[in-house]
Motif scaffolding. Structure first.
Motif, PDB file in Angstrom:
ATOM      1  N   TYR A  89       0.561  -1.167  -0.029  1.00  0.00           N
ATOM      2  CA  TYR A  89       0.026   0.213  -0.066  1.00  0.00           C
ATOM      3  C   TYR A  89       0.974   1.169   0.052  1.00  0.00           C
ATOM      4  O   TYR A  89       0.528   2.433  -0.352  1.00  0.00           O
ATOM      5  N   CYS A 115      -1.724  -2.887  13.112  1.00  0.00           N
ATOM      6  CA  CYS A 115      -2.566  -3.713  12.533  1.00  0.00           C
ATOM      7  C   CYS A 115      -4.130  -3.239  12.824  1.00  0.00           C
ATOM      8  O   CYS A 115      -4.497  -3.447  13.887  1.00  0.00           O
ATOM      9  N   VAL A 118      -9.370  -1.625   7.759  1.00  0.00           N
ATOM     10  CA  VAL A 118      -9.592  -0.628   6.771  1.00  0.00           C
ATOM     11  C   VAL A 118     -10.335  -1.130   5.728  1.00  0.00           C
ATOM     12  O   VAL A 118     -10.156  -1.901   4.670  1.00  0.00           O
ATOM     13  N   GLN A 123      -4.871  -3.613   7.374  1.00  0.00           N
ATOM     14  CA  GLN A 123      -3.656  -2.772   7.253  1.00  0.00           C
ATOM     15  C   GLN A 123      -2.524  -3.203   8.330  1.00  0.00           C
ATOM     16  O   GLN A 123      -2.980  -3.060   9.474  1.00  0.00           O
ATOM     17  N   ILE A 125       1.485  -2.407   9.421  1.00  0.00           N
ATOM     18  CA  ILE A 125       2.456  -1.620   9.328  1.00  0.00           C
ATOM     19  C   ILE A 125       3.672  -2.364  10.091  1.00  0.00           C
ATOM     20  O   ILE A 125       3.566  -2.651  11.094  1.00  0.00           O
ATOM     21  N   LEU A 145       3.500  -0.278   4.576  1.00  0.00           N
ATOM     22  CA  LEU A 145       2.275  -0.571   4.734  1.00  0.00           C
ATOM     23  C   LEU A 145       1.793  -1.565   3.824  1.00  0.00           C
ATOM     24  O   LEU A 145       1.818  -1.583   2.699  1.00  0.00           O
ATOM     25  N   ARG A 147      -1.661  -4.091   2.771  1.00  0.00           N
ATOM     26  CA  ARG A 147      -3.070  -4.531   3.027  1.00  0.00           C
ATOM     27  C   ARG A 147      -3.218  -5.826   2.766  1.00  0.00           C
ATOM     28  O   ARG A 147      -2.958  -6.330   1.509  1.00  0.00           O
TER      29      ARG A 147
END
Length: 157
Positions: A89, A115, A118, A123, A125, A145, A147
């Motif tokens: 992402y 976590c 979305v 999502q 990180i 990032l 997803r």
């Protein structure tokens, strides 16, 4: 490889480091190829003779070449089971604290930072650190990032 079966497992691992990945060699040929493909053939990367009298005494890998290893590193060290899809992402922050001399080997680790749901996706990180062998500082630190969507026909928003 660290494998997670659910969002709950990922959330339980927040702050945990995963990895390291295998070693990647950033030899002069790979640096030259990247320079040609990215149209960044600056002498500090591609001209060993001139670089010998430069700030590092040797050619160094492009920061973006090092950054390009984030995806294969993450795919190798971090996995979520039962996925329909996973996409890169983007990045929130990227830094290049230390150069990578031509011929060096680098590998990466990641710290699970977040976590969150979305839409239909989750999502995640990861703060990925890529470090050259025997280095005291990382060559690249990137907040990555990702997803992911669980097994379903719905696309990531």
């Amino acid at each position: 490889m660290t494998v997670f079966a659910s969002a709950d497992e990922i959330k339980a691992a927040l702050g945990q480091e995963v990895g390291p990945s295998r070693w990647f060699t950033l030899d002069q040929q790979r640096i030259n190829d990247f320079g040609r493909l990215s149209e960044d053939e600056q002498w500090i990367h591609t001209d060993p003779e001139r670089a010998a009298s430069g700030p590092f005494g040797i050619t160094v890998a492009h920061g973006y070449l090092t950054l390009s290893l984030v995806s294969p590193i993450v795919m190798e060290i971090f996995q979520v089971e039962n996925l329909h899809s996973a996409i890169n992402y983007g990045m929130n922050k990227v830094r290049f604290p230390a150069p990578v001399a031509a011929g060096s080997r680098v590998r990466g680790t990641a710290v699970i930072g977040a976590c969150e749901p979305v839409g239909d996706a989750l999502q995640i990180i990861l703060t990925v650190s890529i470090t050259a062998e025997d280095a005291t500082r990382p060559a690249c630190v990137a907040e990555f990032l990702m997803r992911v969507v669980a097994d379903s026909p719905q696309p990531v928003p």
